[in-house]
Design a protein around this motif. Structure first.
Motif, short mmCIF file in Angstrom:
data_model
loop_
_atom_site.label_atom_id
_atom_site.label_comp_id
_atom_site.label_asym_id
_atom_site.label_seq_id
_atom_site.Cartn_x
_atom_site.Cartn_y
_atom_site.Cartn_z
N PHE A 7 0.83 -1.19 0.00
CA PHE A 7 0.00 0.00 0.00
C PHE A 7 0.87 1.25 0.00
CE2 PHE A 7 -2.88 3.00 2.38
CZ PHE A 7 -3.79 3.15 1.36
N PHE A 8 0.53 2.23 -0.80
CA PHE A 8 1.33 3.44 -0.98
C PHE A 8 1.68 4.12 0.34
CE2 PHE A 8 2.00 7.92 -1.91
CZ PHE A 8 2.87 7.83 -2.97
N LEU A 9 0.70 4.33 1.21
CA LEU A 9 0.97 5.01 2.48
C LEU A 9 1.89 4.18 3.37
CD1 LEU A 9 -2.52 6.56 3.30
CD2 LEU A 9 -0.49 7.70 2.39
N GLU A 10 1.80 2.88 3.25
CA GLU A 10 2.69 2.00 4.01
C GLU A 10 4.13 2.14 3.52
OE1 GLU A 10 2.75 -2.71 4.17
OE2 GLU A 10 0.81 -1.90 4.80
N ARG A 11 4.30 2.22 2.20
CA ARG A 11 5.64 2.35 1.63
C ARG A 11 6.32 3.65 2.01
NH1 ARG A 11 4.67 1.61 -4.53
NH2 ARG A 11 2.49 1.49 -4.00
N TYR A 12 5.56 4.72 2.05
CA TYR A 12 6.15 6.05 2.22
C TYR A 12 5.73 6.73 3.52
CZ TYR A 12 7.29 4.99 -2.53
OH TYR A 12 7.77 4.36 -3.64
N ALA A 13 5.35 5.94 4.53
CA ALA A 13 4.90 6.49 5.81
C ALA A 13 5.94 7.40 6.43
CB ALA A 13 4.53 5.37 6.76
N GLN A 14 7.20 7.01 6.40
CA GLN A 14 8.25 7.83 7.01
C GLN A 14 8.35 9.19 6.33
OE1 GLN A 14 10.11 6.80 9.82
NE2 GLN A 14 10.43 8.99 9.83
N ALA A 15 8.24 9.23 5.03
CA ALA A 15 8.29 10.51 4.31
C ALA A 15 7.11 11.40 4.68
CB ALA A 15 8.30 10.27 2.80
N TYR A 16 5.92 10.80 4.79
CA TYR A 16 4.74 11.58 5.17
C TYR A 16 4.87 12.11 6.60
CZ TYR A 16 2.15 10.44 0.97
OH TYR A 16 1.74 10.35 -0.32
N ASN A 17 5.50 11.35 7.48
CA ASN A 17 5.72 11.81 8.84
C ASN A 17 6.79 12.88 8.92
OD1 ASN A 17 3.80 10.16 10.11
ND2 ASN A 17 5.21 8.43 10.14
N ASP A 18 7.83 12.78 8.11
CA ASP A 18 8.94 13.73 8.13
C ASP A 18 8.60 15.07 7.49
OD1 ASP A 18 10.42 11.78 9.37
OD2 ASP A 18 11.64 11.29 7.62
N GLU A 19 7.74 15.07 6.48
CA GLU A 19 7.46 16.28 5.71
C GLU A 19 6.91 17.44 6.56
OE1 GLU A 19 5.59 17.53 1.42
OE2 GLU A 19 4.91 15.68 2.36
N PRO A 20 5.89 17.24 7.38
CA PRO A 20 5.40 18.37 8.19
C PRO A 20 6.45 18.89 9.18
CG PRO A 20 3.84 16.54 8.28
CD PRO A 20 5.05 16.06 7.56
N GLN A 21 7.24 17.96 9.72
CA GLN A 21 8.29 18.37 10.65
C GLN A 21 9.35 19.22 9.94
OE1 GLN A 21 10.25 15.15 12.67
NE2 GLN A 21 11.58 16.51 13.81
N ALA A 22 9.75 18.82 8.75
CA ALA A 22 10.73 19.59 7.98
C ALA A 22 10.16 20.96 7.61
CB ALA A 22 11.13 18.82 6.72
N PHE A 23 8.88 20.99 7.25
CA PHE A 23 8.24 22.27 6.93
C PHE A 23 8.23 23.19 8.14
CE2 PHE A 23 4.57 25.05 6.88
CZ PHE A 23 4.71 25.68 5.66
N ALA A 24 7.85 22.66 9.30
CA ALA A 24 7.79 23.48 10.51
C ALA A 24 9.17 23.99 10.90
CB ALA A 24 7.18 22.67 11.66
N GLN A 25 10.19 23.14 10.78
CA GLN A 25 11.56 23.57 11.10
C GLN A 25 12.02 24.67 10.14
OE1 GLN A 25 13.88 19.98 11.04
NE2 GLN A 25 13.26 19.39 13.11
N SER A 26 11.72 24.52 8.86
CA SER A 26 12.10 25.55 7.88
C SER A 26 11.39 26.86 8.18
CB SER A 26 11.76 25.08 6.47
OG SER A 26 12.57 23.99 6.10
N ALA A 27 10.10 26.79 8.48
CA ALA A 27 9.34 28.00 8.78
C ALA A 27 9.87 28.68 10.04
CB ALA A 27 7.86 27.66 8.93
N ALA A 28 10.18 27.89 11.07
CA ALA A 28 10.67 28.45 12.32
C ALA A 28 12.03 29.12 12.15
CB ALA A 28 10.77 27.35 13.37
N LYS A 29 12.84 28.62 11.23
CA LYS A 29 14.17 29.16 11.01
C LYS A 29 14.23 30.17 9.87
CE LYS A 29 16.41 25.13 12.94
NZ LYS A 29 17.31 23.99 12.73
N GLY A 30 13.06 30.45 9.27
CA GLY A 30 12.99 31.42 8.19
C GLY A 30 13.61 30.97 6.88
#
Length: 66
Positions: A29-52
């Protein structure tokens, strides 16, 4: 050139005189294959936003990487 394969249940491959064999080509299943990427993406976005930092947009980043 870059090449990215699918996430598989195991990285074990068997090589012998009859050919190469491996486990299922990818997780079922697609979400099973790429679960780590889906979990990491919002965190990376928030870190980028916080650091400008500029946040890359997938299609734009891929087109300009060219």
């Amino acid at each position: 050139m870059l090449s990215v394969g699918n996430v598989t249940p195991t990285l074990v491959k068997k090589y012998n005189s009859t050919g190469t064999e491996q486990a299922e080509p990818y997780m079922p299943f697609f979400l099973e294959r790429y679960a780590q990427a889906y979990n990491d993406e919002p965190q990376a976005f928030a870190q980028s936003a916080a650091k400008g930092r500029t946040v890359a947009v997938a299609g734009v980043a891929a087109a300009s990487a060219g």
